[in-house]
Scaffold this motif. Sequence first.
Motif, PDB file in Angstrom:
ATOM      1  N   VAL A 222     -25.409 -65.324 -37.562  1.00  0.00           N
ATOM      2  CA  VAL A 222     -24.266 -66.051 -38.095  1.00  0.00           C
ATOM      3  C   VAL A 222     -23.520 -65.115 -39.037  1.00  0.00           C
ATOM      4  N   HIS A 223     -22.205 -64.936 -38.806  1.00  0.00           N
ATOM      5  CA  HIS A 223     -21.394 -64.062 -39.651  1.00  0.00           C
ATOM      6  C   HIS A 223     -20.558 -64.846 -40.643  1.00  0.00           C
ATOM      7  N   GLU A 224     -20.027 -65.975 -40.215  1.00  0.00           N
ATOM      8  CA  GLU A 224     -19.144 -66.762 -41.063  1.00  0.00           C
ATOM      9  C   GLU A 224     -19.291 -68.244 -40.759  1.00  0.00           C
ATOM     10  N   LEU A 225     -18.882 -69.017 -41.722  1.00  0.00           N
ATOM     11  CA  LEU A 225     -18.804 -70.463 -41.577  1.00  0.00           C
ATOM     12  C   LEU A 225     -17.386 -70.843 -41.939  1.00  0.00           C
ATOM     13  N   GLY A 226     -16.715 -71.619 -41.100  1.00  0.00           N
ATOM     14  CA  GLY A 226     -15.325 -71.956 -41.366  1.00  0.00           C
ATOM     15  C   GLY A 226     -15.132 -73.397 -41.772  1.00  0.00           C
ATOM     16  N   LEU A 227     -14.099 -73.597 -42.583  1.00  0.00           N
ATOM     17  CA  LEU A 227     -13.721 -74.927 -43.029  1.00  0.00           C
ATOM     18  C   LEU A 227     -12.284 -75.195 -42.610  1.00  0.00           C
TER      19      LEU A 227
ATOM     20  N   GLY B 234     -11.400 -78.995 -46.046  1.00  0.00           N
ATOM     21  CA  GLY B 234     -12.663 -78.488 -46.569  1.00  0.00           C
ATOM     22  C   GLY B 234     -13.868 -78.919 -45.773  1.00  0.00           C
ATOM     23  N   ARG B 235     -13.673 -79.408 -44.554  1.00  0.00           N
ATOM     24  CA  ARG B 235     -14.782 -79.827 -43.711  1.00  0.00           C
ATOM     25  C   ARG B 235     -15.177 -78.702 -42.771  1.00  0.00           C
ATOM     26  N   LEU B 236     -16.452 -78.628 -42.475  1.00  0.00           N
ATOM     27  CA  LEU B 236     -16.973 -77.604 -41.578  1.00  0.00           C
ATOM     28  C   LEU B 236     -16.380 -77.791 -40.186  1.00  0.00           C
ATOM     29  N   ASP B 237     -15.870 -76.698 -39.596  1.00  0.00           N
ATOM     30  CA  ASP B 237     -15.361 -76.834 -38.227  1.00  0.00           C
ATOM     31  C   ASP B 237     -15.719 -75.688 -37.316  1.00  0.00           C
ATOM     32  N   ARG B 238     -16.364 -74.621 -37.821  1.00  0.00           N
ATOM     33  CA  ARG B 238     -16.718 -73.538 -36.924  1.00  0.00           C
ATOM     34  C   ARG B 238     -17.835 -72.670 -37.521  1.00  0.00           C
ATOM     35  N   VAL B 239     -18.570 -72.052 -36.623  1.00  0.00           N
ATOM     36  CA  VAL B 239     -19.583 -71.080 -36.981  1.00  0.00           C
ATOM     37  C   VAL B 239     -19.277 -69.823 -36.187  1.00  0.00           C
ATOM     38  N   ILE B 240     -19.256 -68.677 -36.841  1.00  0.00           N
ATOM     39  CA  ILE B 240     -18.953 -67.408 -36.177  1.00  0.00           C
ATOM     40  C   ILE B 240     -20.134 -66.476 -36.375  1.00  0.00           C
TER      41      ILE B 240
ATOM     42  N   GLU C 201     -27.930 -76.282 -38.082  1.00  0.00           N
ATOM     43  CA  GLU C 201     -27.970 -75.228 -37.073  1.00  0.00           C
ATOM     44  C   GLU C 201     -27.649 -73.875 -37.695  1.00  0.00           C
ATOM     45  N   ARG C 202     -26.612 -73.833 -38.525  1.00  0.00           N
ATOM     46  CA  ARG C 202     -26.229 -72.586 -39.186  1.00  0.00           C
ATOM     47  C   ARG C 202     -27.365 -72.049 -40.049  1.00  0.00           C
ATOM     48  N   GLN C 203     -28.023 -72.914 -40.797  1.00  0.00           N
ATOM     49  CA  GLN C 203     -29.114 -72.480 -41.667  1.00  0.00           C
ATOM     50  C   GLN C 203     -30.284 -71.929 -40.851  1.00  0.00           C
ATOM     51  N   ILE C 204     -30.625 -72.595 -39.774  1.00  0.00           N
ATOM     52  CA  ILE C 204     -31.723 -72.122 -38.918  1.00  0.00           C
ATOM     53  C   ILE C 204     -31.385 -70.756 -38.343  1.00  0.00           C
ATOM     54  N   LEU C 205     -30.170 -70.603 -37.790  1.00  0.00           N
ATOM     55  CA  LEU C 205     -29.770 -69.331 -37.200  1.00  0.00           C
ATOM     56  C   LEU C 205     -29.708 -68.218 -38.247  1.00  0.00           C
ATOM     57  N   ALA C 206     -29.276 -68.547 -39.453  1.00  0.00           N
ATOM     58  CA  ALA C 206     -29.171 -67.538 -40.507  1.00  0.00           C
ATOM     59  C   ALA C 206     -30.536 -66.990 -40.908  1.00  0.00           C
TER      60      ALA C 206
ATOM     61  N   ARG D 134     -14.628 -52.972 -34.995  1.00  0.00           N
ATOM     62  CA  ARG D 134     -14.782 -53.599 -33.673  1.00  0.00           C
ATOM     63  C   ARG D 134     -16.057 -54.395 -33.618  1.00  0.00           C
ATOM     64  N   ARG D 135     -15.969 -55.634 -33.223  1.00  0.00           N
ATOM     65  CA  ARG D 135     -17.150 -56.468 -33.035  1.00  0.00           C
ATOM     66  C   ARG D 135     -16.766 -57.646 -32.167  1.00  0.00           C
ATOM     67  N   GLU D 136     -17.605 -57.915 -31.166  1.00  0.00           N
ATOM     68  CA  GLU D 136     -17.436 -59.141 -30.384  1.00  0.00           C
ATOM     69  C   GLU D 136     -18.308 -60.207 -31.019  1.00  0.00           C
ATOM     70  N   VAL D 137     -17.795 -61.419 -31.034  1.00  0.00           N
ATOM     71  CA  VAL D 137     -18.518 -62.545 -31.621  1.00  0.00           C
ATOM     72  C   VAL D 137     -18.384 -63.759 -30.711  1.00  0.00           C
ATOM     73  N   ALA D 138     -19.216 -64.744 -30.967  1.00  0.00           N
ATOM     74  CA  ALA D 138     -19.068 -66.055 -30.351  1.00  0.00           C
ATOM     75  C   ALA D 138     -18.595 -66.996 -31.446  1.00  0.00           C
ATOM     76  N   ILE D 139     -17.569 -67.768 -31.156  1.00  0.00           N
ATOM     77  CA  ILE D 139     -17.049 -68.736 -32.117  1.00  0.00           C
ATOM     78  C   ILE D 139     -17.323 -70.126 -31.567  1.00  0.00           C
ATOM     79  N   LYS D 140     -18.031 -70.919 -32.353  1.00  0.00           N
ATOM     80  CA  LYS D 140     -18.359 -72.288 -31.958  1.00  0.00           C
ATOM     81  C   LYS D 140     -17.448 -73.215 -32.746  1.00  0.00           C
ATOM     82  N   LEU D 141     -16.597 -73.955 -32.024  1.00  0.00           N
ATOM     83  CA  LEU D 141     -15.631 -74.859 -32.644  1.00  0.00           C
ATOM     84  C   LEU D 141     -16.005 -76.308 -32.372  1.00  0.00           C
ATOM     85  N   VAL D 142     -16.006 -77.102 -33.425  1.00  0.00           N
ATOM     86  CA  VAL D 142     -16.236 -78.539 -33.263  1.00  0.00           C
ATOM     87  C   VAL D 142     -15.063 -79.096 -32.465  1.00  0.00           C
ATOM     88  N   LYS D 143     -15.364 -79.948 -31.490  1.00  0.00           N
ATOM     89  CA  LYS D 143     -14.308 -80.538 -30.671  1.00  0.00           C
ATOM     90  C   LYS D 143     -13.393 -81.393 -31.541  1.00  0.00           C
TER      91      LYS D 143
END
Length: 91
Positions: free
Chosen positions: A76-81, A85-91, A61-66, A37-46
């Motif tokens: 930061v838990h995950e980075l999505g592609l 293969g393009r970056l589209d989300r940070v979890i 942003e991901r590197q700074i937060l990490a 169980r874990r709640e997260v925030a998911i940031k999705l590129v529009k």
Amino acid sequence: MAEFEPLRFGKYLILDKIATGGMAEVYRATRADRQYRREVAIKLVKPGLRLEQVEQRFRVERQILAQLEHPNIVPVHELGLDEQGRLDRVI
């Protein structure tokens, strides 16, 4: 805030929208695979903003937060592609 229909996104269940910004939307989500169980925030590129500049800003942003460790800063838990293969989300 308007009613939000929960939506499955990979191994996460999106519960509601937290915020909208210029290049992304942020959602509150929880693990849907029941591994733990874990709640997260998911940031999705529009959609439509798959520009190289937006991707680079997300990566910075991901590197700074990490690198930050503080109880009031979300880790930061995950980075999505996406499929290309393009970056589209940070979890």
